[in-house]
Design a protein around this motif. Structure first.
Motif, PDB file in Angstrom:
ATOM      1  N   SER A 255    -122.428 -51.750   3.960  1.00  0.00           N
ATOM      2  CA  SER A 255    -122.901 -51.837   2.583  1.00  0.00           C
ATOM      3  C   SER A 255    -123.391 -50.488   2.092  1.00  0.00           C
ATOM      4  CB  SER A 255    -124.034 -52.868   2.478  1.00  0.00           C
ATOM      5  OG  SER A 255    -125.100 -52.515   3.336  1.00  0.00           O
ATOM      6  N   THR A 256    -123.584 -49.523   3.027  1.00  0.00           N
ATOM      7  CA  THR A 256    -123.963 -48.168   2.655  1.00  0.00           C
ATOM      8  C   THR A 256    -123.193 -47.191   3.523  1.00  0.00           C
ATOM      9  OG1 THR A 256    -125.810 -48.134   4.212  1.00  0.00           O
ATOM     10  CG2 THR A 256    -126.286 -48.831   1.947  1.00  0.00           C
ATOM     11  N   LEU A 257    -123.022 -45.991   3.028  1.00  0.00           N
ATOM     12  CA  LEU A 257    -122.338 -44.942   3.761  1.00  0.00           C
ATOM     13  C   LEU A 257    -123.026 -43.646   3.356  1.00  0.00           C
ATOM     14  CD1 LEU A 257    -119.991 -44.232   5.648  1.00  0.00           C
ATOM     15  CD2 LEU A 257    -118.536 -44.012   3.622  1.00  0.00           C
ATOM     16  N   THR A 258    -123.698 -42.991   4.302  1.00  0.00           N
ATOM     17  CA  THR A 258    -124.565 -41.878   3.930  1.00  0.00           C
ATOM     18  C   THR A 258    -123.870 -40.526   3.926  1.00  0.00           C
ATOM     19  OG1 THR A 258    -125.298 -41.657   6.235  1.00  0.00           O
ATOM     20  CG2 THR A 258    -126.617 -43.069   4.778  1.00  0.00           C
ATOM     21  N   SER A 259    -122.811 -40.356   4.691  1.00  0.00           N
ATOM     22  CA  SER A 259    -122.170 -39.057   4.813  1.00  0.00           C
ATOM     23  C   SER A 259    -121.290 -38.741   3.596  1.00  0.00           C
ATOM     24  CB  SER A 259    -121.314 -38.988   6.080  1.00  0.00           C
ATOM     25  OG  SER A 259    -120.510 -37.828   6.076  1.00  0.00           O
ATOM     26  N   LYS A 260    -121.653 -37.689   2.862  1.00  0.00           N
ATOM     27  CA  LYS A 260    -120.837 -37.268   1.724  1.00  0.00           C
ATOM     28  C   LYS A 260    -119.462 -36.793   2.191  1.00  0.00           C
ATOM     29  CE  LYS A 260    -124.702 -35.800  -1.265  1.00  0.00           C
ATOM     30  NZ  LYS A 260    -125.820 -36.155  -0.386  1.00  0.00           N
ATOM     31  N   TRP A 261    -119.399 -36.250   3.405  1.00  0.00           N
ATOM     32  CA  TRP A 261    -118.145 -35.756   3.949  1.00  0.00           C
ATOM     33  C   TRP A 261    -117.174 -36.917   4.193  1.00  0.00           C
ATOM     34  CZ3 TRP A 261    -115.208 -31.856   3.958  1.00  0.00           C
ATOM     35  CH2 TRP A 261    -114.256 -31.611   4.963  1.00  0.00           C
ATOM     36  N   ILE A 262    -117.668 -37.991   4.780  1.00  0.00           N
ATOM     37  CA  ILE A 262    -116.820 -39.156   5.037  1.00  0.00           C
ATOM     38  C   ILE A 262    -116.388 -39.798   3.725  1.00  0.00           C
ATOM     39  CG2 ILE A 262    -116.769 -41.489   6.012  1.00  0.00           C
ATOM     40  CD1 ILE A 262    -118.554 -40.491   8.252  1.00  0.00           C
ATOM     41  N   LYS A 263    -117.318 -39.902   2.775  1.00  0.00           N
ATOM     42  CA  LYS A 263    -116.983 -40.512   1.480  1.00  0.00           C
ATOM     43  C   LYS A 263    -115.921 -39.699   0.744  1.00  0.00           C
ATOM     44  CE  LYS A 263    -121.395 -40.907   0.291  1.00  0.00           C
ATOM     45  NZ  LYS A 263    -122.619 -41.231  -0.483  1.00  0.00           N
ATOM     46  N   THR A 264    -115.985 -38.387   0.883  1.00  0.00           N
ATOM     47  CA  THR A 264    -114.982 -37.536   0.255  1.00  0.00           C
ATOM     48  C   THR A 264    -113.627 -37.725   0.915  1.00  0.00           C
ATOM     49  OG1 THR A 264    -116.619 -35.858  -0.367  1.00  0.00           O
ATOM     50  CG2 THR A 264    -114.328 -35.155  -0.254  1.00  0.00           C
ATOM     51  N   LYS A 265    -113.612 -37.762   2.250  1.00  0.00           N
ATOM     52  CA  LYS A 265    -112.344 -37.894   2.970  1.00  0.00           C
ATOM     53  C   LYS A 265    -111.660 -39.217   2.684  1.00  0.00           C
ATOM     54  CE  LYS A 265    -113.631 -36.826   7.205  1.00  0.00           C
ATOM     55  NZ  LYS A 265    -113.433 -36.499   8.643  1.00  0.00           N
TER      56      LYS A 265
ATOM     57  N   PRO B 157    -114.468 -53.086   3.147  1.00  0.00           N
ATOM     58  CA  PRO B 157    -114.491 -54.319   2.347  1.00  0.00           C
ATOM     59  C   PRO B 157    -115.877 -54.891   2.093  1.00  0.00           C
ATOM     60  CG  PRO B 157    -113.710 -54.759   4.584  1.00  0.00           C
ATOM     61  CD  PRO B 157    -113.772 -53.266   4.443  1.00  0.00           C
ATOM     62  N   GLY B 158    -116.902 -54.390   2.798  1.00  0.00           N
ATOM     63  CA  GLY B 158    -118.244 -54.924   2.611  1.00  0.00           C
ATOM     64  C   GLY B 158    -118.968 -54.376   1.393  1.00  0.00           C
ATOM     65  N   PHE B 159    -118.444 -53.305   0.790  1.00  0.00           N
ATOM     66  CA  PHE B 159    -119.109 -52.739  -0.380  1.00  0.00           C
ATOM     67  C   PHE B 159    -119.034 -53.677  -1.577  1.00  0.00           C
ATOM     68  CE2 PHE B 159    -118.251 -48.273   1.356  1.00  0.00           C
ATOM     69  CZ  PHE B 159    -119.531 -48.166   1.851  1.00  0.00           C
ATOM     70  N   LYS B 160    -120.135 -53.729  -2.337  1.00  0.00           N
ATOM     71  CA  LYS B 160    -120.175 -54.567  -3.537  1.00  0.00           C
ATOM     72  C   LYS B 160    -120.392 -53.756  -4.804  1.00  0.00           C
ATOM     73  CE  LYS B 160    -122.181 -58.378  -0.861  1.00  0.00           C
ATOM     74  NZ  LYS B 160    -123.348 -59.293  -0.711  1.00  0.00           N
ATOM     75  N   GLN B 161    -120.888 -52.534  -4.659  1.00  0.00           N
ATOM     76  CA  GLN B 161    -121.112 -51.702  -5.838  1.00  0.00           C
ATOM     77  C   GLN B 161    -121.081 -50.232  -5.442  1.00  0.00           C
ATOM     78  OE1 GLN B 161    -124.826 -53.051  -7.414  1.00  0.00           O
ATOM     79  NE2 GLN B 161    -126.037 -52.317  -5.695  1.00  0.00           N
ATOM     80  N   LEU B 162    -120.653 -49.401  -6.372  1.00  0.00           N
ATOM     81  CA  LEU B 162    -120.562 -47.969  -6.168  1.00  0.00           C
ATOM     82  C   LEU B 162    -121.042 -47.259  -7.423  1.00  0.00           C
ATOM     83  CD1 LEU B 162    -116.931 -47.743  -4.702  1.00  0.00           C
ATOM     84  CD2 LEU B 162    -119.040 -47.565  -3.379  1.00  0.00           C
ATOM     85  N   GLY B 163    -121.610 -46.081  -7.240  1.00  0.00           N
ATOM     86  CA  GLY B 163    -121.949 -45.229  -8.364  1.00  0.00           C
ATOM     87  C   GLY B 163    -121.096 -43.975  -8.260  1.00  0.00           C
TER      88      GLY B 163
END
Length: 256
Positions: A5-15, A199-205
């Motif tokens: 439900s959360t992902l803290t690494s900006k590097w992973i989110k970018t990739k 698939p567990g994410f429900k919202q993103l900014g």
């Protein structure tokens, strides 16, 4: 894969987003901070943002520039409201590393953001799963940097502002309507693409910066966005929708 439900690494989110041919074209070049990457990125772009791989509220973000002058190149950076200038890259990087320490940092191509009364602004695109499980852009809100600040985050002094109001001086009504339509689609596309991996994410900014050509650059994706920023607008329509979807997510299981 275990749902997150959360992902803290900006590097992973970018990739994650770089795997999408359509979305990756709107992501400023982003690499890990090293001496070699800092020199190359500054030589290539002239201005970059340096930010901690894990962090919130704009804490630790640094703006850096390579400036040309009669006596040659000078290097400059701003951290918080403090600015420093250096005559050589080595002096610049030594000071920079004193700021970043042992933490992992990223360096990203700087975007020359549109401004409101001389202050930079970006746009938070709120994307949520609807009660029926479909990704939908539920809110758009502008964030204007505080005086002397390089970040727009609300918790760092940024001012939440109507997107329509911010865009009005920069474009016609028709172009503004088309730009907002594009932002909503971009948010939805990001949500749908993330769903495949997490698939567990429900919202993103999705934080988007517009440059002078009105290209919507994806600066960052927040997997645990603050919904209450929308309550700062005088029109509560978006806030009510965002909160309604948020409550629905807490009482229903997302469709896979």
């Amino acid at each position: 894969m275990k749902a997150k439900s959360t992902l803290t690494s900006k590097w992973i989110k970018t990739k994650v987003l770089l795997r999408s041919p359509e979305i990756s074209a709107l992501i400023p070049e982003t690499v890990r901070l090293t001496r070699e990457n800092a020199k190359r990125m500054l030589d290539k772009y002239g201005m970059v943002y340096i930010k901690p791989e894990v962090g919130t509220y704009g804490n630790g973000v640094i703006r850096a520039e390579r400036r040309s002058g009669k006596s040659g190149a000078a290097y400059w950076y701003q951290s918080g409201t403090k600015q420093r200038t250096f005559g050589t890259f080595e002096a610049f990087y030594t000071s920079l590393k004193g700021k970043t320490g042992s933490r992992n940092y990223l360096i990203q191509k700087g975007i020359d953001l549109l401004k409101a009364k001389g202050r930079r602004f970006d746009i938070r695109v709120m994307v949520q799963r609807s009660p029926s499980g479909v990704w939908e852009t539920t809110g758009l809100i502008g964030r204007v940097a505080g005086e002397g600040k390089i970040v727009t985050n609300y918790h760092a002094g940024g001012k939440p502002t109507s997107v329509e109001k911010l865009l009005a001086p920069h474009m016609s009504d028709a172009v503004r309507a088309e730009t907002m339509k594009r932002l909503r689609k971009l948010g939805k596309d990001v949500g749908q693409f993330y769903k495949e991996k997490y698939p567990g994410f429900k919202q993103l900014g999705v934080d988007v910066g517009l440059d002078r050509s009105l290209t919507p650059w994806i600066i960052e994706v927040n997997t645990n966005p603050d919904p209450y920023i929308f309550n700062q607008l005088s029109d509560k329509t978006m806030y009510r929708k965002v909160m309604a979807y948020r409550r629905a997510q807490q009482t229903t299981r997302p469709k896979r």
